[in-house]
Design an enzyme around this catalytic site. Sequence first.
Site, PDB file in Angstrom:
ATOM      1  N   GLY A  55      16.942  44.079  -7.276  1.00  0.00           N
ATOM      2  CA  GLY A  55      15.976  45.309  -7.903  1.00  0.00           C
ATOM      3  C   GLY A  55      16.350  45.918  -8.950  1.00  0.00           C
ATOM      4  N   CYS A  82      22.502  41.305  -4.211  1.00  0.00           N
ATOM      5  CA  CYS A  82      22.344  42.304  -5.299  1.00  0.00           C
ATOM      6  C   CYS A  82      21.969  43.796  -4.677  1.00  0.00           C
ATOM      7  CB  CYS A  82      21.634  42.029  -6.534  1.00  0.00           C
ATOM      8  SG  CYS A  82      21.816  42.755  -8.018  1.00  0.00           S
ATOM      9  N   TYR A  83      20.739  44.277  -5.214  1.00  0.00           N
ATOM     10  CA  TYR A  83      20.203  45.418  -4.549  1.00  0.00           C
ATOM     11  C   TYR A  83      20.453  45.645  -3.202  1.00  0.00           C
ATOM     12  CZ  TYR A  83      17.544  50.013  -4.303  1.00  0.00           C
ATOM     13  OH  TYR A  83      17.136  51.002  -3.979  1.00  0.00           O
ATOM     14  N   HIS A 170      23.273  36.467  -7.771  1.00  0.00           N
ATOM     15  CA  HIS A 170      21.841  35.788  -7.334  1.00  0.00           C
ATOM     16  C   HIS A 170      21.818  34.440  -7.068  1.00  0.00           C
ATOM     17  CE1 HIS A 170      19.206  39.095  -8.213  1.00  0.00           C
ATOM     18  NE2 HIS A 170      20.276  39.649  -9.284  1.00  0.00           N
ATOM     19  N   GLU A 172      19.724  32.521  -5.772  1.00  0.00           N
ATOM     20  CA  GLU A 172      18.221  31.809  -5.969  1.00  0.00           C
ATOM     21  C   GLU A 172      18.014  31.215  -7.425  1.00  0.00           C
ATOM     22  OE1 GLU A 172      18.977  35.270  -5.659  1.00  0.00           O
ATOM     23  OE2 GLU A 172      17.565  36.288  -6.767  1.00  0.00           O
ATOM     24  N   SER A 224     -13.484  22.290 -10.908  1.00  0.00           N
ATOM     25  CA  SER A 224     -13.059  22.445 -11.972  1.00  0.00           C
ATOM     26  C   SER A 224     -12.583  21.147 -12.836  1.00  0.00           C
ATOM     27  CB  SER A 224     -12.078  23.806 -12.428  1.00  0.00           C
ATOM     28  OG  SER A 224     -10.818  23.217 -11.884  1.00  0.00           O
ATOM     29  N   GLY A 225     -12.109  20.305 -11.946  1.00  0.00           N
ATOM     30  CA  GLY A 225     -11.400  19.286 -12.471  1.00  0.00           C
ATOM     31  C   GLY A 225      -9.800  19.416 -12.414  1.00  0.00           C
ATOM     32  N   GLY A 226      -9.175  20.682 -12.018  1.00  0.00           N
ATOM     33  CA  GLY A 226      -7.943  21.046 -12.192  1.00  0.00           C
ATOM     34  C   GLY A 226      -7.503  20.602 -10.628  1.00  0.00           C
ATOM     35  N   ILE A 227      -6.130  20.618 -10.449  1.00  0.00           N
ATOM     36  CA  ILE A 227      -5.544  20.173  -9.439  1.00  0.00           C
ATOM     37  C   ILE A 227      -5.940  21.178  -8.237  1.00  0.00           C
ATOM     38  CG2 ILE A 227      -3.371  21.223 -10.062  1.00  0.00           C
ATOM     39  CD1 ILE A 227      -1.881  19.407  -8.170  1.00  0.00           C
ATOM     40  N   ASP A 228      -6.028  22.396  -8.533  1.00  0.00           N
ATOM     41  CA  ASP A 228      -6.127  23.462  -7.355  1.00  0.00           C
ATOM     42  C   ASP A 228      -7.400  23.260  -6.567  1.00  0.00           C
ATOM     43  OD1 ASP A 228      -3.656  24.276  -8.106  1.00  0.00           O
ATOM     44  OD2 ASP A 228      -4.428  26.077  -9.166  1.00  0.00           O
ATOM     45  N   SER A 229      -8.521  23.161  -7.528  1.00  0.00           N
ATOM     46  CA  SER A 229      -9.621  23.039  -6.786  1.00  0.00           C
ATOM     47  C   SER A 229     -10.060  21.538  -6.268  1.00  0.00           C
ATOM     48  CB  SER A 229     -11.117  23.340  -7.789  1.00  0.00           C
ATOM     49  OG  SER A 229     -11.278  22.509  -8.887  1.00  0.00           O
ATOM     50  N   THR A 230      -9.562  20.871  -6.882  1.00  0.00           N
ATOM     51  CA  THR A 230      -9.476  19.151  -6.158  1.00  0.00           C
ATOM     52  C   THR A 230      -9.010  19.219  -4.766  1.00  0.00           C
ATOM     53  OG1 THR A 230      -9.662  18.296  -8.573  1.00  0.00           O
ATOM     54  CG2 THR A 230      -9.278  16.896  -6.565  1.00  0.00           C
ATOM     55  N   LYS A 369       2.620  26.494  -6.626  1.00  0.00           N
ATOM     56  CA  LYS A 369       2.113  25.403  -7.524  1.00  0.00           C
ATOM     57  C   LYS A 369       2.678  24.133  -7.150  1.00  0.00           C
ATOM     58  CE  LYS A 369      -0.854  24.295 -10.608  1.00  0.00           C
ATOM     59  NZ  LYS A 369      -2.117  24.664 -10.752  1.00  0.00           N
TER      60      LYS A 369
END
Length: 513
Positions: A55, A82-83, A170, A172, A224-230, A369
């Site tokens: 942070g 770190c923090y 870090h 990560e 919508s045709g995008g991956i998420d709604s599909t 995602k």
Amino acid sequence: MGRTTVLILDYGSQVTQLIARRIREAGVYSEIHPFDVAFERIQALNPRAIILSGGPASVTEENAPTLNPRIFELGVPVLGICYGMQLLCEHFKGSLEHASSREYGATTFYPDHSSPLFAGLDKTSYRVWMSHGDRVLTPPPSFRVIGKTESLPVAAMADDDAKIYAVQFHPEVHHTEEGTAILRNFIFTIAGLTPDWTMQAFCDEEIAKMRREIGDRHVVCALSGGIDSTVVAVLLHKAIGKNLHCIFVDNGLLRANEGEEVISLLRTHFDLNLIHVQAQKRFLERLKDVDDPEKKRKIIGHTFIEIFDEEAKKLPHVDYLAQGTLYPDVIESVSSRGPSAVIKSHHNVGGLPETMNLSLVEPLRELFKDEVRKVAAELGLPEHIIWRQPFPGPGLAIRVLGAVTDERLAILRAADRIVQEEMRATGYYRKVWQGFAVLLPLRTVGVMGDGRTYEHVIALRIVDSVDAMTADWSRLPHDVLARMSSRIINEVHGVNRVVYDISSKPPSTIEWE
Ligand code: XMP
């Protein structure tokens, strides 16, 4: 029992989300919560290990974010980054030095090979990435030093009996060599966790959960045709079958073939209950003579809601609205919010639940995602949907600059199709973040045969990015660009010039609007 969970307490680092992603990539579910989340919520999560993020604050300054000592009542391993390391140092009474300037960037780290945190790291030194101001001078009494750098005598420390570990760098971020191995050592070697977070387990659990909660009620979902709604639609279909009603509104602002592809896949292959609304005319009429992109967005958003509402009224009584909300949208801490929050804020479906009084079903709200893509593969969705580049809700309306007409949309669509084809043919489609054509609101002079022409200009916008927050123009080979340009000018009637956008974001944006 529940699934194995690692809790990440967020102290505001820009890279907190990466910790969660690395842990999940290792097969263990992790959640990010603000550092001051109520202890009761932590207990309810039943975390099997806790990570304190980095942070921007200094533990010595007033009102600095604090450590809730009750987390130690849980008796689970703790890793401070770190923090997080400085907090542990302060809490267990070590000494800290306040620095006036930050150390930032790559440095060489010398691990103590006897520490389980560095098991398997056999080299003498590793490149790690630092970003800190304060530093630990003397570790707390129960801790020992387990790593140093040239300038930091205490770059990592541990209380092995209490299973509390801390690193100043870090692990990560990608620039840290073997950072993932260090995080894996923490969750597997030290905390002894089992990797039970797989996308198959997720699908099974989520489908069963939705089936239980929704029962025989009805759900409506905007595709919508995008991956998420599909993915949302396919998951829900598996849970409740024909009680899911998908509405796909063709607004006439889609790319060539995009609507048809999704419809045929979901109808024919997955047998979804799908309503295909042909609303091209209504959208285009309302967009007539509108130049301002914000006005375009509003008109498109309102018209969409209107149509969706009309269609939903024709359905049997509906109780739920399904949405493709992702994890970065629901993380509570502001600093760790991802770009998808920004993207979603101007998404078309915003505003629906209020007008329709529906409860939300958000089966993807735990996922990043990349996990949604894995779920899509698990569900058997084809590659071209899984890897589809982001596409704005208002569609081609914000890529036809100036007036949106049938004729101008047709020109853009034809040019854009060539850009897509060439990117796929050369393998750049998956290497770049987004690539598309823009139709400019001007004409320029050209020569064709013996004659002078006065025609449209297409701009190519192709960018590299990791999250759309910042972006740089893609350095595509000249011959790829040359081919796109000559194909567009030869094949698309009405275009006599193609330009390449070489601006980065910021100060430019990805879309031209
Ligand atoms: P900008 O142009 O702001 O775009 O750099 C960042 C990302 O957001 C997408 N974008 C949108 N997505 N509705 C959306 O759903 C919108 O109105 C919208 N405007 C921009 C853009 O394609 C890029 O990925």
